[in-house]
Design a protein around this motif. Structure first.
Motif, PDB file in Angstrom:
ATOM      1  N   GLY A 499       0.799  -1.219   0.000  1.00 18.59           N
ATOM      2  CA  GLY A 499       0.000   0.000   0.000  1.00 18.59           C
ATOM      3  C   GLY A 499       0.830   1.267   0.000  1.00 18.59           C
ATOM      4  O   GLY A 499       0.321   2.347  -0.302  1.00 18.59           O
ATOM      5  N   ASN A 500       2.119   1.147   0.330  1.00 21.40           N
ATOM      6  CA  ASN A 500       2.982   2.326   0.390  1.00 21.40           C
ATOM      7  C   ASN A 500       4.024   2.349  -0.717  1.00 21.40           C
ATOM      8  O   ASN A 500       4.874   3.230  -0.741  1.00 21.40           O
ATOM      9  N   LYS A 501       3.938   1.407  -1.623  1.00 14.14           N
ATOM     10  CA  LYS A 501       4.988   1.320  -2.640  1.00 14.14           C
ATOM     11  C   LYS A 501       4.409   1.430  -4.040  1.00 14.14           C
ATOM     12  O   LYS A 501       3.279   1.030  -4.299  1.00 14.14           O
ATOM     13  N   LYS A 525       4.395  14.791 -10.685  1.00 13.87           N
ATOM     14  CA  LYS A 525       3.626  15.472 -11.723  1.00 13.87           C
ATOM     15  C   LYS A 525       4.504  16.110 -12.803  1.00 13.87           C
ATOM     16  O   LYS A 525       4.053  16.299 -13.933  1.00 13.87           O
ATOM     17  N   GLY A 526       5.747  16.414 -12.455  1.00 14.06           N
ATOM     18  CA  GLY A 526       6.623  17.132 -13.372  1.00 14.06           C
ATOM     19  C   GLY A 526       6.675  18.607 -12.982  1.00 14.06           C
ATOM     20  O   GLY A 526       5.679  19.168 -12.496  1.00 14.06           O
ATOM     21  N   GLY A 537       7.402  14.322 -15.333  1.00 17.62           N
ATOM     22  CA  GLY A 537       6.889  13.519 -14.236  1.00 17.62           C
ATOM     23  C   GLY A 537       6.814  12.044 -14.591  1.00 17.62           C
ATOM     24  O   GLY A 537       7.286  11.609 -15.639  1.00 17.62           O
ATOM     25  N   THR A 538       6.199  11.268 -13.723  1.00 15.78           N
ATOM     26  CA  THR A 538       6.132   9.824 -13.911  1.00 15.78           C
ATOM     27  C   THR A 538       5.118   9.438 -14.981  1.00 15.78           C
ATOM     28  O   THR A 538       4.146  10.152 -15.229  1.00 15.78           O
ATOM     29  N   LYS A 539       5.356   8.273 -15.587  1.00 15.99           N
ATOM     30  CA  LYS A 539       4.402   7.710 -16.551  1.00 15.99           C
ATOM     31  C   LYS A 539       3.489   6.679 -15.888  1.00 15.99           C
ATOM     32  O   LYS A 539       2.664   6.065 -16.557  1.00 15.99           O
ATOM     33  N   ILE A 540       3.641   6.504 -14.587  1.00 18.41           N
ATOM     34  CA  ILE A 540       2.779   5.576 -13.855  1.00 18.41           C
ATOM     35  C   ILE A 540       1.460   6.290 -13.560  1.00 18.41           C
ATOM     36  O   ILE A 540       1.409   7.228 -12.755  1.00 18.41           O
ATOM     37  N   ILE A 541       0.392   5.857 -14.219  1.00 12.54           N
ATOM     38  CA  ILE A 541      -0.905   6.541 -14.159  1.00 12.54           C
ATOM     39  C   ILE A 541      -1.431   6.630 -12.740  1.00 12.54           C
ATOM     40  O   ILE A 541      -1.945   7.675 -12.307  1.00 12.54           O
ATOM     41  N   GLU A 542      -1.338   5.555 -11.974  1.00  9.56           N
ATOM     42  CA  GLU A 542      -1.869   5.583 -10.603  1.00  9.56           C
ATOM     43  C   GLU A 542      -1.160   6.649  -9.785  1.00  9.56           C
ATOM     44  O   GLU A 542      -1.808   7.385  -9.013  1.00  9.56           O
ATOM     45  N   LEU A 543       0.147   6.760  -9.928  1.00  9.13           N
ATOM     46  CA  LEU A 543       0.895   7.737  -9.145  1.00  9.13           C
ATOM     47  C   LEU A 543       0.561   9.161  -9.578  1.00  9.13           C
ATOM     48  O   LEU A 543       0.496  10.075  -8.745  1.00  9.13           O
ATOM     49  N   ALA A 547      -0.976  11.978  -7.055  1.00  7.67           N
ATOM     50  CA  ALA A 547      -0.395  13.327  -6.952  1.00  7.67           C
ATOM     51  C   ALA A 547      -1.415  14.414  -7.256  1.00  7.67           C
ATOM     52  O   ALA A 547      -1.390  15.495  -6.657  1.00  7.67           O
ATOM     53  N   ASN A 548      -2.330  14.134  -8.186  1.00  5.68           N
ATOM     54  CA  ASN A 548      -3.312  15.139  -8.587  1.00  5.68           C
ATOM     55  C   ASN A 548      -4.485  15.255  -7.622  1.00  5.68           C
ATOM     56  O   ASN A 548      -5.120  16.312  -7.522  1.00  5.68           O
ATOM     57  N   ASN A 549      -4.783  14.182  -6.901  1.00  4.60           N
ATOM     58  CA  ASN A 549      -6.009  14.139  -6.121  1.00  4.60           C
ATOM     59  C   ASN A 549      -5.816  14.165  -4.618  1.00  4.60           C
ATOM     60  O   ASN A 549      -6.788  14.235  -3.869  1.00  4.60           O
TER      61      ASN A 549
END
Length: 580
Positions: A499-501, A525-526, A537-543, A547-549
């Motif tokens: 859950g933290n990784k 986010k970049g 920023g990262t290409k990992i959608i979940e991350l 970051a956005n929410n």
């Protein structure tokens, strides 16, 4: 116990022996020494024979220079096949021939004696000790060395014309130049150098009673490059087979192409890239032979059965090329060959906790490819999905790749028999798996940790395909440094929970001081740095979504995400019919 004959000898003693009949066999690699190696050899032996440029400081009775071992065995034709030392021995022969060429016109007693000794090392002699200059003491049959004829011609003629561009010719001309320079500098002592090389430079001949023994010795002794691989031995068998069929040149061309392609695809921890290709093909042949045993034979032991019968079939080389093309397209993420769904699943498998999927997938491909070497995308995708679910779970429940052999080997045979992959006898109890996942310590050092995070990243259908060339590391969303400073987690062990990784690009370097979630958001986010440079920023959608929410990432978020990941994985198992 294998018998060995080991006896330190001078170059003259070893090469002038009437039994000396060296063969560089077809499975050896091409001659590779170049200017740098020859210069080092020349400087070493010159400094040894003429200490401080003074011929008188040499003690011919006690001074010795060790050149290294020469490992051989006597083959069925009574020739001494060179397993270790072919580069060194070949170069010494070129050096001795260059000396002999210079002594050709010299008539003084020392020069005549030196010339006679050189003759005995280069050419075979009759019963009276007269050299037969049509019969060399060394020959080369290296299958993939197009320049080997130049080596023989140079030794016979003493000439390396300017149009010869091989390593043999270049090195021979190098030695000719060094000898000419030496003659100009030490004209009165010219005979001393080759004499001291012949009589005081030492080789360690190791004569084994068989090829197997010689290869084992080479693997033990050799620390200056790659030992002969299993694939080198297989190459020799192919070479003999295709030579008899009149297809030698075409085989050499095909083999070189395979070597070049595998070197780009495979990067095994042990063995060569070609060994890896043969290993993947071996599992297909094992399955064809209905072998389910969890004991896997060594690669060469498998192929050498029945006098290498498998390597004496046209289909074998065809199959190896087809299998190589398949893995090449996987490594290139070829979108013309595979659809998006397949490429996504292959990407996840690239982070598998062990390498068994490579062999399993190779068997699937060989059994199910059509006449053009293609697979049905939908069926292939279903196969990849199922083995992902099984291998991931088995790594938790029964850790260790050896444990995985029993169920996978059986399914490999099922594939050959036209059955679908079901793992009927190895279903999982959902409650047990869930409990183990909840209690498992997902440290970064355990391969399954990155495996689970990769699977989870691509569980999101919006996650785009990532490049295999990009390196991803494991990111703690709630930083360890934050826990050290704030101690806001009720249990510090939650730092290592799923859950933290999350996966994060290695190139996104988050400073240790930026341990708060609010500090990390900009990296996810970049952002534009103080120099006006934009940092992607990262290409990992979940991350990105996190970051956005979220304005913070708390213990409640860790627990919630942990539960979601594990519940989703259990559902993944059920969807693939892998639960009891």
């Amino acid at each position: 116990m294998s018998k060995l004959n080991i006896d330190q000898k001078t170059i003259f003693d070893r090469c002038s022996d009437k039994k000396a009949d060296f063969l560089i066999p077809d499975y050896q690699r091409p001659y590779a020494w170049e200017y740098a190696e020859c210069q080092t050899l020349w400087e070493d032996i010159f400094n040894f024979a003429f200490p401080d440029n003074d011929y008188s400081r040499f003690d011919s009775d006690s001074d010795e220079y060790f050149l290294g071992p020469i490992v051989t065995f006597v083959n069925d034709d009574k020739k001494m096949e060179v397993i270790d030392g072919q580069q060194r021995l070949t170069t010494l022969m070129l050096l001795l021939r260059a000396f002999y060429e210079k002594f050709g016109m010299m008539q003084d007693d020392n020069s005549k004696k030196t010339r006679e000794n050189l003759e005995k090392c280069i050419w075979k002699t009759d019963e009276f000790g007269t050299p037969d200059k049509t019969r060399l003491k060394i020959d080369s049959e290296v299958a993939t060395d197009n320049d080997k004829e130049q080596f023989v011609n140079i030794l016979k003629s003493g000439i390396a014309s300017d149009d010869m561009k091989s390593n043999y010719a270049n090195n021979y001309r190098f030695f000719q130049k060094q000898i000419n320079d030496f003659l100009q500098k030490f004209p009165s002592y010219f005979s001393y150098l080759p004499t001291r090389i012949l009589n005081n430079c030492i080789l360690l001949p190791i004569e084994a009673e068989s090829q197997d023994t010689a290869l084992r010795i080479f693997s033990t002794l050799n620390d200056r490059g790659l030992p002969l691989s299993d694939a080198d031995i297989f190459k020799a068998q192919f070479y003999k087979y295709y030579t008899k069929k009149g297809g030698k040149d075409n085989f050499i061309k095909r083999w070189k192409a395979l070597e070049e392609q595998t070197s780009k695809i495979f990067h095994p921890i042990t063995g060569t890239p070609m060994d890896e290709l043969f290993t993947r093909y071996m599992y297909y042949e094992r399955a064809c032979q209905k072998i389910k045993s969890s004991t896997t034979e060594a690669l060469r032991k498998f192929y050498e059965k029945d006098s290498y019968a498998l390597l004496k079939k046209d289909k074998t080389l065809d199959d190896l090329e087809s299998l190589c093309d398949f893995w090449n397209d996987i490594s290139n993420q070829d979108k013309e060959r595979f659809n998006e769904a397949v490429l996504r699943r292959l990407y996840v498998l690239n982070y598998a906790p062990n390498g068994m999927w490579n062999y399993f997938t190779s068997v699937y491909f060989m059994q199910n490819k059509d006449a053009n070497g293609k697979l049905d995308d939908a069926k292939f995708c279903a196969f990849l999905t199922k083995i992902t679910a099984f291998i991931w779970t088995y790594a938790i429940v029964n850790p260790g790749v050896n444990a995985l052999r029993t169920p996978v080997y059986a399914e490999m045979v099922n594939l050959i028999e036209g059955k679908s992959v079901e793992f009927t006898d190895f279903k999982f109890e959902p409650a047990t798996v869930k409990s183990m996942l909840n209690n498992y310590y997902f440290s970064n050092s355990r391969p399954i940790t990155k495996s689970m995070l990769t699977w989870w990243a691509f569980h999101d259908e919006n996650q785009p395909l990532l490049s295999l060339e990009s390196v991803y590391e494991i990111e703690h969303i709630f930083a360890r440094k934050r826990q050290e400073n704030e101690s806001s987690l009720s249990n510090s062990g939650k730092l290592e929970s799923l859950g933290n990784k999350v996966l994060l690009e290695k190139k996104i370097n988050i400073r240790a001081s930026d341990y708060r979630f609010t500090d990390k958001i900009k990296y996810y986010k970049g952002f534009t740095n103080d120099k006006g440079q934009y940092k992607e920023g990262t290409k990992i959608i979940e991350l990105q979504g996190i970051a956005n929410n979220k304005s913070d990432y708390t213990e409640a978020d860790i627990d919630s995400r942990q539960e979601t990941i594990i519940d989703s994985f259990i559902e993944f198992l059920k969807q693939n019919n892998l639960t009891k």
